[in-house]
Enzyme design. Structure first.
Site, PDB file in Angstrom:
ATOM      1  N   THR A 125      -5.646  -5.455   8.791  1.00 32.98           N
ATOM      2  CA  THR A 125      -6.044  -4.072   7.696  1.00 32.98           C
ATOM      3  C   THR A 125      -5.901  -4.424   6.636  1.00 32.98           C
ATOM      4  OG1 THR A 125      -5.125  -2.947   9.764  1.00 32.98           O
ATOM      5  CG2 THR A 125      -5.574  -1.725   7.291  1.00 32.98           C
ATOM      6  N   GLY A 338      15.483  23.968  18.291  1.00 29.34           N
ATOM      7  CA  GLY A 338      16.231  25.017  17.534  1.00 29.34           C
ATOM      8  C   GLY A 338      16.308  24.596  15.990  1.00 29.34           C
ATOM      9  N   GLU A 362      -3.515   0.909  15.583  1.00 30.13           N
ATOM     10  CA  GLU A 362      -3.425   0.039  17.080  1.00 30.13           C
ATOM     11  C   GLU A 362      -5.399   0.535  16.804  1.00 30.13           C
ATOM     12  OE1 GLU A 362      -2.954  -2.520  18.165  1.00 30.13           O
ATOM     13  OE2 GLU A 362      -1.122  -2.674  18.287  1.00 30.13           O
TER      14      GLU A 362
END
Length: 379
Positions: A125, A338, A362
């Site tokens: 990338t 919670g 990916e």
């Protein structure tokens, strides 16, 4: 059809689960706070064969099927998905070297990769090319003695941490056919790194830009053939998608197991939370979703092992389905905890943050839909 794991596969899962409980889980929050993982961890995992899970046995690897490898990442993610996913990246690199490297390259590089003495990162990338990976601009100019790389890679897990990098760089024409794969070792001339990225999750993985300024790597560090690097990079992604799906599955299973124990103990309005029908319904829905995702993932892994014509499609579907299911389950577990689910002490919020990126890397889940649709329309 036999849906049961073999005794060997179950033993692989149990071994990974045990080492995760002993070596990773007690330290996961501290490593996240520190923003790094001690390098001493990797050789410990390598002694179990986890440094080369699907590297061929002839080369000293474990030679596991992709199905058995998903069991390892599912189990390790029950301790920490960030650590497990980091190991998946190294294994993807090791498999690329085993599958496409010359005998000389394998002899020089693989032994230390299998022991994790050389830990690998994967550099595809770039700042301007995410989903459109073939548009990468990092260049590698060949000289008489080496390749000289210029460019920048982004979002690299292990940037500035790893010992070596498999870098996809342009050695030829525009498009995927002009891309080659090169190994660049830490300390190479012209190699530098950006600042540590401040991420939502996966915070124990050091992530930086990897920068090349006329960076030199020897000619013999070419992986495979010139112009084939993009195909090598894509070949690794089918298995990588299964591994990331497995990481989501394991983390979500851990969250659900923890939530079942919590609602049995936590009381409200005079009774345990587990006594409320609404709680029971929510637990059942999450169990159904996880079990369905697990079966689908294992089917996709089987198809990849068998090299079926639709393996890429099923890997894409599994990645999309399981990563989204995992995040939904963890979010549901947080809700049942919670306010305590929002606190770091219980670990649920960390899982929520860690899993969010699984729908992005990916190949984004939008790209997974595109792969599936194109294969449907081409059939």
């Amino acid at each position: 059809m036999d849906f049961a794991l073999s005794e060997e596969s179950q033993a692989i899962f149990d071994m990974a689960r045990d080492v995760g409980l002993s070596e990773i889980a007690p330290h996961a929050r501290d490593w996240e706070a520190a923003g790094t993982i001690p390098k001493e961890l990797w050789p410990k995992l390598a002694t179990l064969g986890f440094g080369g899970l699907y590297v061929s046995e002839d080369q000293g690897g474990s030679g596991l099927s992709r199905l058995d490898a998903t069991l390892v990442f599912e189990a390790l993610s029950m301790a920490c998905p960030s650590v497990a996913a980091f190991l998946s990246i190294h294994n993807m690199c090791a498999k690329m070297i085993d599958g496409f490297g010359s005998d000389d390259l394998k002899d020089r590089v693989l032994p230390r990769a299998l022991t994790c003495e050389t830990f690998f990162s994967y550099c595809l990338t770039e700042p301007g090319s995410g989903s459109d990976a073939a548009a990468l601009k990092t260049k590698a100019v060949k000289t008489n003695t080496d390749y000289r790389l210029t460019g920048t890679k982004a979002f690299i897990s292990g940037g500035g941490y790893s010992d070596a990098y498999i870098v996809m760089a342009r050695t030829g024409e525009a498009g995927p056919r002009g891309v080659s794969a090169l190994i660049v070792e830490d300390g190479a001339e012209g190699l530098s790194f950006g600042g540590l990225e401040d991420k939502m999750g996966w915070r124990s993985q050091p992530t930086r830009q990897v920068q090349f300024d006329d960076c030199a790597t020897p000619l013999h560090n070419l992986l495979g053939e010139e112009g084939r690097g993009f195909s090598y990079a894509m070949a690794g992604l089918n298995g990588g998608r299964l591994n990331i799906a497995a990481c989501s599955l394991g983390a979500a299973q851990q969250a659900l197991d923890q939530t079942v124990a919590y609602v049995r103990e936590r009381r409200a309005f005079g009774q345990a939370l587990s006594d409320f029908q609404n709680t029971q319904f929510r637990l059942a829905e999450m169990e159904i979703e996880l079990q369905s995702a697990r079966i689908f993932l294992r089917q996709a892994a089987w198809k990849l092992d068998q090299s079926t014509p639709d393996a890429t499609k099923f890997c894409a579907m599994a990645k999309k389905l399981v990563t989204e299911a995992g995040s939904r389950v963890v979010d549901g577990c947080l809700q049942l905890h919670g306010g305590y689910g929002y606190l770091g002490d219980y670990g649920i919020e960390k899982l929520s943050r860690d899993l969010r990126v699984h729908q992005i890397l990916e190949g984004t889940n939008e790209i997974m839909r595109l792969i599936v649709a194109r294969q449907m329309l081409a059939a």
